[in-house]
Design an enzyme around this catalytic site. Structure first.
Site, PDB file in Angstrom:
ATOM      1  N   TYR A 142       0.876  -0.990  -0.013  1.00 34.90           N
ATOM      2  CA  TYR A 142       0.108  -0.204  -0.032  1.00 34.90           C
ATOM      3  C   TYR A 142       1.167   1.271   0.039  1.00 34.90           C
ATOM      4  O   TYR A 142       1.690   1.298   0.682  1.00 34.90           O
ATOM      5  CB  TYR A 142      -0.939  -0.133   1.270  1.00 34.90           C
ATOM      6  N   ASP A 237       9.381   2.696  -1.041  1.00 36.88           N
ATOM      7  CA  ASP A 237       8.271   3.396  -0.227  1.00 36.88           C
ATOM      8  C   ASP A 237       8.861   3.127   1.308  1.00 36.88           C
ATOM      9  O   ASP A 237       8.306   2.045   1.703  1.00 36.88           O
ATOM     10  CB  ASP A 237       7.005   3.055  -0.545  1.00 36.88           C
ATOM     11  N   LYS A 265       5.091   9.552   8.223  1.00 37.24           N
ATOM     12  CA  LYS A 265       5.071   9.036   9.536  1.00 37.24           C
ATOM     13  C   LYS A 265       6.019   9.467  10.769  1.00 37.24           C
ATOM     14  O   LYS A 265       6.139  10.507  11.068  1.00 37.24           O
ATOM     15  CB  LYS A 265       4.930   7.300   9.437  1.00 37.24           C
TER      16      LYS A 265
HETATM   17  P1  KE4 Z   1      -0.546   8.262   4.412  1.00 41.00           P
HETATM   18  O1  KE4 Z   1      -0.945   9.201   3.141  1.00 41.00           O
HETATM   19  O2  KE4 Z   1      -1.373   7.691   5.256  1.00 41.00           O
HETATM   20  O3  KE4 Z   1       0.430   9.419   5.221  1.00 41.00           O
HETATM   21  O4  KE4 Z   1       0.396   7.434   3.963  1.00 41.00           O
HETATM   22  C1  KE4 Z   1       0.541   6.449   3.207  1.00 41.00           C
HETATM   23  C2  KE4 Z   1       1.318   5.266   3.140  1.00 41.00           C
HETATM   24  C3  KE4 Z   1       2.211   5.180   1.887  1.00 41.00           C
HETATM   25  N1  KE4 Z   1       3.165   4.125   1.975  1.00 41.00           N
HETATM   26  C4  KE4 Z   1       3.288   3.074   3.172  1.00 41.00           C
HETATM   27  C5  KE4 Z   1       4.237   2.294   3.114  1.00 41.00           C
HETATM   28  C6  KE4 Z   1       2.333   3.414   4.082  1.00 41.00           C
HETATM   29  O5  KE4 Z   1       2.204   2.321   5.092  1.00 41.00           O
HETATM   30  C7  KE4 Z   1       1.213   4.246   4.094  1.00 41.00           C
HETATM   31  C8  KE4 Z   1       0.091   4.397   5.067  1.00 41.00           C
HETATM   32  N2  KE4 Z   1       0.029   3.124   6.059  1.00 41.00           N
HETATM   33  C9  KE4 Z   1      -1.228   3.122   6.680  1.00 41.00           C
HETATM   34  C10 KE4 Z   1      -1.137   2.000   7.514  1.00 41.00           C
HETATM   35  N3  KE4 Z   1      -0.726   0.981   7.167  1.00 41.00           N
HETATM   36  C11 KE4 Z   1      -1.791   4.357   7.238  1.00 41.00           C
HETATM   37  C12 KE4 Z   1      -2.969   4.038   8.271  1.00 41.00           C
HETATM   38  C13 KE4 Z   1      -4.259   4.479   7.585  1.00 41.00           C
HETATM   39  O6  KE4 Z   1      -4.624   4.479   6.278  1.00 41.00           O
HETATM   40  O7  KE4 Z   1      -5.106   4.975   8.291  1.00 41.00           O
END
Ligand code: KE4
Length: 418
Positions: A142, A237, A265
């Site tokens: 993701y 990523d 994060k």
């Molecule tokens: P954000 O747009 O949510 O800040 O980041 C997206 C993203 C991009 N790349 C990786 C590897 C990620 O894990 C994420 C976001 N992670 C999720 C949890 N697995 C965020 C939690 C959520 O969607 O509420």
């Protein structure tokens, strides 16, 4: 009714699913999500006063736990001068320099406001730099809710079993090749067939969004060699793994130099910060230095930057944090009984309710998600707050204590049996 139940009912009237991010709704594990009133160190407290040991840590950012004094102090100093200027500030230069010091493959970096913005910008940059359109991603990974990357995505998309996200035109999906994670042959085959169309491969160097799935030995090296051979970019990523699995991220832990890296994060210290960066000749194509456009009203926001800089400065000054994180996480993972597969890299881990190895999305999906739901609820009842999905990782912070580990292990020994 508990206060959380009342609040959840109210929230669902005006916010889709009652949450501002789908996985928070507990749809795959059942029950009402506790509405959190406050956090302190490794613990959170819900609206009904219940206390939990927190292994979500805001989905990774809180490597030092809730309300770390150095981060709070930095925020207070930032508040004293203002909240946002929409103009360059010294602190955002300092954060950029700290990121480049920690991650040598990042020679230039642009700050954004989320991981999604970071990955969206990185793939646009890769397409602009190479003049090619196709992006290779991996099933179960993701990268945020970027249109063309929602193909066979992990995290909330997997959790909610959303087959293909509506609203994404087929034309966008056609620019994405989704391959099985950890299969070098699948990548070789894709490049044999369409290598001269592939702009980049984007990969979670340690997958966290199908649950934690480490790269097989040699896998990342193969991605590096294949992309270089075909003139495609390798994008790590590291939104989740950056500053998590090592100070320099997975690329330090595994010794790989990608062309571009995305971050998020932890670099925000709990406030909204994302970033993308990499080779100077590539990053120099980004406006206003070059013709590839990306922008953001609140990019480099002084409060978010202050929190992120305090986080990175603390980690730079206290490298011993990483050994402590490894030790605590290893102790927790030792609680898993036979028949539960544990994947861990550093301080991120997942208990998979399947007895076979979990090396990709297909094997992760063989997990008994109903049993995970029972385990999750039993842990929650015992004051342990895990990620509400089989397809997510748990995170240990530097604030987690031996007592936290003892209580969690004791709770797990019971919860694994439900
Ligand atoms: P954000 O747009 O949510 O800040 O980041 C997206 C993203 C991009 N790349 C990786 C590897 C990620 O894990 C994420 C976001 N992670 C999720 C949890 N697995 C965020 C939690 C959520 O969607 O509420």
């Amino acid at each position: 009714m508990t206060k959380s139940e009342t609040l959840f009912r109210r929230a669902q009237e005006i916010i889709p699913g009652g949450v501002n991010s789908p996985v928070r709704a507990f749809r795959s594990v059942g029950g009402t999500p506790p509405f959190i009133a406050r956090g302190e160190g490794s613990h959170i407290f819900d609206a009904d006063g219940r206390e939990y040991i927190d292994y979500v840590c805001s989905w990774g950012p809180l490597l030092l736990g809730h309300r770390h004094p150095e981060i709070l102090a930095a925020l207070e100093r930032a508040l004293a001068i203002g909240t946002s200027f929409g103009a360059p500030t010294e602190q955002e230069v300092a954060l950029a320099e700290a990121i480049c010091r920690a991650v040598p493959s990042i020679e230039m970096v642009r700050l954004v406001n989320s991981g999604t913005e970071a990955t969206m910008s990185a793939i646009r940059l890769a397409r602009g730099f190479t003049g090619r359109d196709l992006i290779v991603k991996f099933e179960g990974c993701y990268h945020g809710h970027v249109d063309s990357l929602l193909v066979k995505a992990g995290s909330g998309v997997a959790t909610l079993c959303i087959p293909e996200t509506q609203g994404v035109p087929k034309a966008f999906c056609d620019t994405t090749l989704a391959l099985p994670y950890n299969s070098v042959e699948a990548v070789e085959q894709a490049f044999r067939a369409r290598g001269n169309e592939i702009a980049a491969v984007i990969v979670e160097p340690v997958a966290g969004n199908m649950g934690c799935v480490p790269p097989r030995a040699g896998y990342l090296e193969a991605l590096r060699e294949i992309t270089a051979r075909h003139g495609a970019l390798l994008i790590f990523d590291e939104v989740m793994t950056g500053f998590r699995v090592a100070f320099g991220g997975a690329q330090e832990r595994f010794g790989i130099r990608p062309d571009l890296t995305t971050l998020g994060k932890i670099i925000g210290g709990g406030l909204p910060v994302g970033a993308y960066g990499g080779r100077r000749e590539i990053m120099s194509r980004i406006a206003p230095a070059g013709p590839i456009y990306q922008a953001g009203t609140l990019s480099g926001n002084p409060l978010a930057v202050a929190a992120g800089l305090a986080m990175l400065r603390h980690l730079e000054a206290h490298p011993e944090v990483y050994q402590q994180l490894e030790t605590r996480a290893a102790e927790l993972c030792a609680a898993a009984p036979p028949g539960v597969t544990v994947n861990r890299v550093g301080s991120m881990f997942t208990f998979f309710f399947t007895d076979g190895p979990v090396t990709d999305y297909e094997s992760a999906k063989r997990s008994d998600t109903a049993r995970f739901g029972r385990f999750f609820r039993a842990m929650l009842e015992r004051g342990v707050y895990l990620a509400p999905s089989q397809f997510e990782a748990a995170f240990v912070s530097a604030a987690h204590t031996e007592e936290d580990v003892r209580k969690t292990t004791a709770a797990a020994k019971e919860a694994f049996r439900v």
